[in-house]
Structure formats: structure tokens, C-alpha cells
Design an enzyme around this catalytic site. Structure first.
Site, PDB file in Angstrom:
ATOM      1  N   GLU A   1      -7.938   3.928  -4.355  1.00 32.73           N
ATOM      2  CA  GLU A   1      -8.389   4.722  -3.209  1.00 32.73           C
ATOM      3  C   GLU A   1      -8.753   6.108  -3.715  1.00 32.73           C
ATOM      4  OE1 GLU A   1      -5.933   5.118   0.269  1.00 32.73           O
ATOM      5  OE2 GLU A   1      -5.301   3.013   0.251  1.00 32.73           O
TER       6      GLU A   1
ATOM      7  N   ASN B   1       0.829  -1.198   0.000  1.00 31.47           N
ATOM      8  CA  ASN B   1       0.000   0.000   0.000  1.00 31.47           C
ATOM      9  C   ASN B   1       0.868   1.255   0.000  1.00 31.47           C
ATOM     10  OD1 ASN B   1      -2.379   1.691   0.407  1.00 31.47           O
ATOM     11  ND2 ASN B   1      -1.636   1.957   2.501  1.00 31.47           N
ATOM     12  N   GLU B   2       0.779   2.038  -1.079  1.00 24.48           N
ATOM     13  CA  GLU B   2       1.414   3.349  -1.218  1.00 24.48           C
ATOM     14  C   GLU B   2       2.936   3.320  -1.022  1.00 24.48           C
ATOM     15  OE1 GLU B   2      -0.734   6.084   1.294  1.00 24.48           O
ATOM     16  OE2 GLU B   2      -2.393   6.213  -0.147  1.00 24.48           O
TER      17      GLU B   2
ATOM     18  N   TRP C   1     -12.548   5.240  -0.555  1.00 26.30           N
ATOM     19  CA  TRP C   1     -11.956   5.094   0.768  1.00 26.30           C
ATOM     20  C   TRP C   1     -12.768   5.945   1.723  1.00 26.30           C
ATOM     21  CZ3 TRP C   1      -7.975   2.150   2.739  1.00 26.30           C
ATOM     22  CH2 TRP C   1      -7.623   2.412   4.068  1.00 26.30           C
TER      23      TRP C   1
END
Length: 436
Positions: free
Chosen positions: A338, A217-218, A380
């Protein structure tokens, strides 16, 4: 006296014992009773052909959402029903894919307690999430680790290596280049992919309920702004995943920033800092082992002085730029995994979030109408009632605000009208879309 009582109640005591067992089973496994997971709805694997996703030969565009909390809440009896409630609500809205965490490293309710050591209770919670998603006709996009510290993340892996005396550096970015940490992560990935679900009996890598895997994630690697360190990690880890599981699609989990050598760093990135985070949307998404690209949308985090109108204009430009990259450069789908608008903004009004959602959905629909690379979007984030303490400034209970619910379901219906509904959607869409 004792002998007489035993004689008169010889049938009663076994019955009481049996009743006690039933009570225990209900309290321990109440959510499983009455559900025949062996007769789950039929599902096929989602596949990619060029810039489009396909299910059973039909083009598939995703109207999805994030509920990162599924595994964590499935691990406790009192909170487990929330998973079924959220999945059933998502299905009722015609949503098709939920993005959620398949990690919790070293923290409360940790799945991975230490490198290679797992809590079976929490693993069974993840089994439950998959089984319930299949029942609801919802697919899952699983993220495998966090760049951020929440739920352990790369910080926890670095700490493990440091504590065991094998770490090369105390920098969080050593997650990407330390050989010991890379091995930790590979062992974790292999354990997840080859896990046999204790409820369905299906290995994760063989389960079409899983839409795909997200590496991290990210990801950011600010200690190497050139991007070489992160790129090397992506190529190694994506190849490793594919060596174990070739049935599922794979993405990275990028925010979508253009790197220092990209001509778009000055024209599309939100601000100058975005090119110096060690990631690059095009380069990172290019390997053949990466099936689709991922992008996030957070104008509140990226701009402090823009008006709402300015933010919405940026969002449309940001999305169209990445979809065009998918169509023209990468030749693969792009998913906006997201998107969120904060309620902490000065003078925030829920109508602003409605407009933001509609902007995102309009760009996706624009792409879907011409079978473009804009493969879908994930809000999100969604919750059910009673979870306020787990919320952030982006989360919503989507059915509590009628206008928001209408925007989400309207998007479901127009995507279905553009390309038809997939099998798991049809019953819900008849009820949902015939009203429009």
C-alpha cells in the site's frame, strides 16, 4: 372460449415461458453470459527464488494496485460490472496484480456471517472476482482479515467469542492469543483455501490467478509491545496456511515498522511510537513460512509537520531500508503493498501525488534494474467512475488525470524493458509501450 384461445395459442405460451426464463437468466447472470471461463488465458503460479519472484522462469516485478472493494461490489447486480471495468482498465495499463479483500466478517454483505457460517451468495461473488481476474490476465493478492474494524476485522472475531461465552478478554488483541478465536480464524482460512470456484471449478488453493495470501491487513498488538504475542500468532498461522496450500506464496500484511530491539527503530521508523505497536518488520518477516515481506507507505498519517519534500525524502529512505533488509537480511522479496498520499492535506495539488507516485516507482525500478529485492508496489487505491461514495482521501480513478496515468504506464513499460513481459502482459504491452 377459453378452450378456443388455448387451442389457437398452444405454441405461443411455451415460447413466452421460454422467453421469460431467458430474461431471468440475463438479469441474474448477465455478466457471465458470453464469457467462456473454461477457455481463460493460461496462467502459471508465481514462485519465489531467493529475493526475486518468477513466472515461467522469468524474473517478475509487480506494478499493482489496491481495489479492496471487489467482493463487496460483485455481490450485487448493479455494481458487479465495476469489477470487470476495473480489471480491464488495470490490464490496459499493464498492471499485473490487484490486492483485494477476501474477507467481510459479520457486516453488510458479510462473507462470514458467524464463525464457520458463510453466505453462499457472497462466496459466489468472490468466485466471480477470481474468474474475471483470470479473463483479464490479472493476478490477485488476497488479504484474509483486517486488523482495523472495517469489514469486521479482529474486532468482530473477539465479539463473536465474547457473545458465545468463550472469550478470554474483551480486548481486540485477544484475537492473537485466545485459543477459541484462533480456531475461528483457522476454520475460516481452511474454508477459503479449499473453496471450489462455482464458475471455474478450480479450488482456490489450486488457482494460479491468486498471486498469494496475506494473513492480516496492518497487524498491531499494542498490548504486547515486546512483539511476542504477534510473532507467535504469525508463526502458527503461516504454518497452518502452508499445511493446506503450498502452491501459493504467503505474506503477513505488515506496515513495516521496526520493533523495540531493532537498531533501525531510531533511524528509519517515522517516529518513536512506531516501535511500540507489537510488530517488528525483520522478526515478523523472518519465518520460512513467510515467502515475502510487506510494507506500507503513508507519510501523511505518520508525519503532521513535514513538508512535501521532507515526506518524499523519507519515502525513498524508508523503501531503500526495507529493500536492503530483503537483500541482505531476510533474503526474500519486499513488496510495498500500500502507498498513498492524502488529498486532505492543506494546499493539496494533484501534482504532489504524481511526485509521490514517481518517487515510489523510481525506487522500485532502481531495485529492479539490479534484480534486487524490491519486488513491486501497489497504489492505494483505484476506483472507476461513479464510486465517489466509496472513496477515501487516497483513492483515484487513474485514467482521469493524464499525468498520473502516464507515470503509472511509464513504470509498467520500464519494468518490462528491464526483464521482459510475462505472457499475460504481452498483447497489452505491445500497444502500450511501443508508443513510448
Amino acid at each position: 372460449m377459453v378452450k378456443s384461445m388455448m387451442g389457437n395459442n398452444s405454441f405461443l405460451f411455451p415460447m413466452l415461458g421460454f422467453a421469460s426464463i431467458l430474461v431471468f437468466l440475463y438479469l441474474s447472470f448477465g455478466d457471465f453470459l458470453g464469457v467462456n471461463y473454461k477457455n481463460d488465458p493460461k496462467m502459471s503460479f508465481v514462485e519465489r527464488n531467493g529475493t526475486n519472484f518468477f513466472v515461467d522462469g522469468k524474473v517478475f516485478y509487480v506494478n499493482g494496485w489496491n481495489s479492496y472493494w471487489f467482493m463487496d461490489h460483485a455481490a450485487a447486480d448493479y455494481s458487479r460490472p465495476r469489477i470487470r471495468e476495473m480489471l480491464q482498465a488495470g490490464a490496459k495499463m499493464g498492471l499485473t496484480v490487484c490486492r483485494t479483500w477476501a474477507f467481510n466478517d459479520g457486516e453488510y454483505n458479510a462473507l462470514q456471517i458467524a464463525p464457520g457460517q458463510f453466505d453462499e451468495r457472497v462466496f459466489k461473488a468472490l468466485d466471480y472476482v477470481i474468474a474475471e481476474a483470470r479473463q483479464a490476465g490479472i493476478r490477485l493478492l488476497f488479504s484474509l482479515v483486517n486488523n482495523l474494524q472495517a469489514y469486521g476485522g479482529k474486532t468482530q472475531y473477539v465479539k463473536w467469542a465474547w457473545d458465545e461465552g468463550v472469550g478470554l478478554s474483551a480486548s481486540n488483541d485477544s484475537f492473537f492469543f485466545d485459543p477459541s478465536i484462533r480456531l475461528y480464524f483457522k476454520n475460516y482460512v481452511k474454508t477459503i483455501l479449499t473453496r471450489k470456484n462455482t464458475i471455474t471449478g478450480v479450488e482456490y488453493r489450486d488457482d494460479p490467478t491468486i498471486f498469494g495470501w496475506e494473513l492480516i491487513n496492518e497487524p498491531r498488538c499494542i498490548t504486547d509491545a515486546s512483539g511476542d504475542t504477534l510473532q507467535d500468532w504469525i508463526e502458527e498461522m503461516s504454518s497452518f496456511v502452508k499445511s493446506i496450500d503450498r502452491k501459493h506464496m504467503l505474506t503477513i500484511g505488515l506496515e513495516g515498522f521496526y520493533g523495540p530491539n531493532s537498531p533501525k527503530k531510531d533511524t528509519v521508523n517515522p517516529e518513536f511510537w512506531a516501535a511500540d505497536l507489537g510488530s517488528d518488520f525483520i522478526r515478523n518477516s523472518a519465518p520460512a513460512t513467510v515467502d515475502f515481506a510487506s510494507v506500507h507507505i503513508y507519510p501523511d498519517h505518520w508525519f503532521k509537520r513535514k513538508s512535501l519534500e521532507g515526506k518524499l525524502m523519507f519515502v525513498a529512505k524508508w523503501m531503500r531500508s526495507h529493500i536492503d533488509d530483503g537483500d541482505q537480511v531476510l533474503k526474500k522479496p519486499v513488496m510495498f503493498t500500500e502507498f498513498g498520499l492524502s488529498d486532505l492535506n492543506k494546499d493539496f495539488d494533484p501534482q504532489q501525488r504524481d511526485r509521490f507516485y514517481k518517487t515510489v516507482f523510481d525506487v522500485i525500478y532502481e531495485s529492479a534494474k539490479k534484480k534486487g529485492a524490491g519486488g513491486g508496489s501497489f497504489a492505494w487505491q483505484f476506483f472507476v467512475e461513479g464510486m465517489e461514495e466509496y472513496n477515501d482521501d487516497f483513492g483515484i480513478v487513474p485514467w482521469k488525470r493524464a499525468s498520473t496515468y502516464e507515470i503509472i504506464t511509464q513504470h509498467t513499460c520500464r519494468l518490462a524493458r528491464a526483464h521482459g513481459a510475462i505472457a499475460s502482459q504481452k498483447d497489452n504491452l505491445k500497444r502500450l509501450c511501443n508508443q513510448r
